[in-house]
Write a protein that holds these residues in place. Structure first.
Motif, mmCIF file in Angstrom:
data_model
loop_
_atom_site.group_PDB
_atom_site.id
_atom_site.type_symbol
_atom_site.label_atom_id
_atom_site.label_comp_id
_atom_site.label_asym_id
_atom_site.label_seq_id
_atom_site.Cartn_x
_atom_site.Cartn_y
_atom_site.Cartn_z
ATOM 1 N N TYR A 33 0.836 -1.196 0.000
ATOM 2 C CA TYR A 33 0.000 0.000 0.000
ATOM 3 C C TYR A 33 0.875 1.251 0.000
ATOM 4 O O TYR A 33 1.916 1.288 0.630
ATOM 5 C CB TYR A 33 -0.869 0.070 1.256
ATOM 6 N N TYR A 35 0.110 5.122 1.197
ATOM 7 C CA TYR A 35 -0.801 6.055 1.842
ATOM 8 C C TYR A 35 -0.165 7.443 1.854
ATOM 9 O O TYR A 35 1.049 7.582 1.875
ATOM 10 C CB TYR A 35 -1.063 5.653 3.299
ATOM 11 N N GLN A 37 -0.311 11.029 4.172
ATOM 12 C CA GLN A 37 -0.791 11.570 5.433
ATOM 13 C C GLN A 37 -0.428 13.038 5.526
ATOM 14 O O GLN A 37 0.759 13.390 5.590
ATOM 15 C CB GLN A 37 -0.235 10.803 6.630
ATOM 16 N N GLY A 40 -1.856 16.252 10.865
ATOM 17 C CA GLY A 40 -3.105 16.377 11.604
ATOM 18 C C GLY A 40 -4.233 15.511 11.094
ATOM 19 O O GLY A 40 -5.335 15.521 11.648
ATOM 20 N N GLN A 41 -3.966 14.765 10.023
ATOM 21 C CA GLN A 41 -4.976 13.887 9.437
ATOM 22 C C GLN A 41 -4.526 12.432 9.551
ATOM 23 O O GLN A 41 -3.370 12.146 9.836
ATOM 24 C CB GLN A 41 -5.190 14.233 7.962
ATOM 25 N N GLY A 42 -5.460 11.517 9.298
ATOM 26 C CA GLY A 42 -5.093 10.121 9.244
ATOM 27 C C GLY A 42 -4.556 9.756 7.870
ATOM 28 O O GLY A 42 -4.732 10.507 6.911
ATOM 29 N N PRO A 43 -3.891 8.613 7.750
ATOM 30 C CA PRO A 43 -3.397 8.179 6.435
ATOM 31 C C PRO A 43 -4.555 7.938 5.467
ATOM 32 O O PRO A 43 -5.589 7.404 5.859
ATOM 33 C CB PRO A 43 -2.669 6.863 6.751
ATOM 34 N N LEU A 45 -5.461 6.203 1.707
ATOM 35 C CA LEU A 45 -4.955 5.264 0.712
ATOM 36 C C LEU A 45 -4.838 5.921 -0.650
ATOM 37 O O LEU A 45 -5.770 6.565 -1.134
ATOM 38 C CB LEU A 45 -5.887 4.057 0.601
ATOM 39 N N MET A 89 3.382 13.409 4.258
ATOM 40 C CA MET A 89 4.194 12.219 4.460
ATOM 41 C C MET A 89 3.606 11.087 3.621
ATOM 42 O O MET A 89 2.394 10.850 3.661
ATOM 43 C CB MET A 89 4.234 11.810 5.928
ATOM 44 N N LEU A 91 3.495 7.229 3.079
ATOM 45 C CA LEU A 91 3.731 6.013 3.848
ATOM 46 C C LEU A 91 3.542 4.789 2.959
ATOM 47 O O LEU A 91 2.538 4.659 2.268
ATOM 48 C CB LEU A 91 2.738 5.921 5.009
ATOM 49 N N ILE A 103 -1.332 -4.517 9.017
ATOM 50 C CA ILE A 103 -0.560 -3.744 8.047
ATOM 51 C C ILE A 103 0.676 -3.216 8.753
ATOM 52 O O ILE A 103 0.581 -2.657 9.857
ATOM 53 C CB ILE A 103 -1.395 -2.587 7.477
ATOM 54 N N PHE A 105 3.745 -0.613 8.572
ATOM 55 C CA PHE A 105 4.127 0.622 7.897
ATOM 56 C C PHE A 105 5.625 0.847 7.945
ATOM 57 O O PHE A 105 6.303 0.462 8.905
ATOM 58 C CB PHE A 105 3.448 1.824 8.565
ATOM 59 N N GLY A 106 6.129 1.520 6.924
ATOM 60 C CA GLY A 106 7.481 2.049 6.963
ATOM 61 C C GLY A 106 7.486 3.352 7.743
ATOM 62 O O GLY A 106 6.448 3.805 8.243
ATOM 63 N N GLU A 107 8.664 3.977 7.819
ATOM 64 C CA GLU A 107 8.799 5.211 8.584
ATOM 65 C C GLU A 107 8.306 6.421 7.809
ATOM 66 O O GLU A 107 8.191 7.499 8.361
ATOM 67 C CB GLU A 107 10.261 5.421 8.993
ATOM 68 N N TRP A 110 8.952 12.113 3.970
ATOM 69 C CA TRP A 110 8.387 13.451 4.110
ATOM 70 C C TRP A 110 8.694 14.253 2.856
ATOM 71 O O TRP A 110 9.836 14.388 2.457
ATOM 72 C CB TRP A 110 9.025 14.171 5.305
#
Lengths: 114, 113
Positions: A33, A35, A37, A40-43, A45, A89, A91, A103, A105-107, A110
């Motif tokens: 996947y 994503y 982000q 202040g928001q969620g990831p 897709l 960011m 992801l 799931i 996630f990687g780091e 940015w």
């Protein structure tokens, strides 16, 4: 413990330039996947792969974004041309399969567009 | 449209107390619900998964409940510690073609000594 690898970690690019992000999922994970982000928001897709096939890219702005996973392993996400609103960011994540699995996630990468 | 709502305001609690975070959803029929932790500048990390036929799940100091009638999940951290300070994300399977996870905006938790 196996990890999802992403690069670059940080990228600053000028508006209208091209930028690319790379991801190497956990070995053996068929589903990958991307994503996005915003602070202040969620990831959210962007695209989902099952092996080398795109399963869902309905939220990918296809006029400027592209993603590939040619051999069903690592993946590249490209933005061309970059716009100021693309600062976020990015992801990458992977899972064993596409349903009911954790799931990983990687780091993240940015991106700042100036 | 599908929505996942989490408390937008940060939750501040004192060390040792129980933190309770809420996740409400609309227009989903999820087979499972997941909670993730995200530290600033890092990717989310999986904490717990609860299936639609499970009412409650525990892992160490964490407890998750899932009420499919109320369309709500509660996430509890007991005996909270400053190290628990982070953003906690609720996620549901989208039931789109790929069953990818959709995430809420997250709730920021601050545990003070």
């Amino acid at each position: 413990e196996a990890e999802v690898a992403q690069s670059p970690r940080y990228k600053i690019t000028e508006k209208s330039q091209a930028v690319a992000f790379w991801c190497d999922p956990i070995s053996g994970h068929a589903t990958l996947y991307w994503y996005r982000q915003i602070l202040g928001q969620g990831p959210e897709l962007l695209v989902q792969f099952q092996d080398e096939s795109v399963v869902d890219d309905s939220q990918l702005p296809k006029d400027r974004f592209s993603a590939e996973r040619l051999k069903g392993v690592d993946s590249t996400l490209k933005i061309q041309p970059a716009e100021l609103g693309d600062s976020a960011m990015y992801l990458c994540a992977s899972s064993l399969s596409d349903s009911g699995n954790t799931i990983y996630f990687g780091e993240g990468s940015w991106l700042t567009v100036v | 449209s599908q929505k996942i709502e989490q408390n937008s305001e940060a939750l501040n609690i004192q060390e040792g107390k129980t933190a309770t975070l809420t996740c409400n959803y609309t227009n989903y029929s999820p087979a499972y619900l997941q909670w993730y932790r995200q530290d600033p500048g890092r990717g989310p990390v999986f904490l717990l998964l609860i299936r639609e036929n499970e009412k409650e799940k525990r892992k160490e100091r964490l407890k998750v409940t899932f009420d499919t009638t109320l369309k709500q999940s509660l996430f509890h951290i007991t005996a909270s510690q400053p190290a628990d300070s982070a953003t906690y994300l609720c996620a549901l399977d989208s039931s789109n073609s790929g069953y990818a996870l959709n995430f809420g905006k997250g709730t920021s938790l601050l545990v003070t000594p």
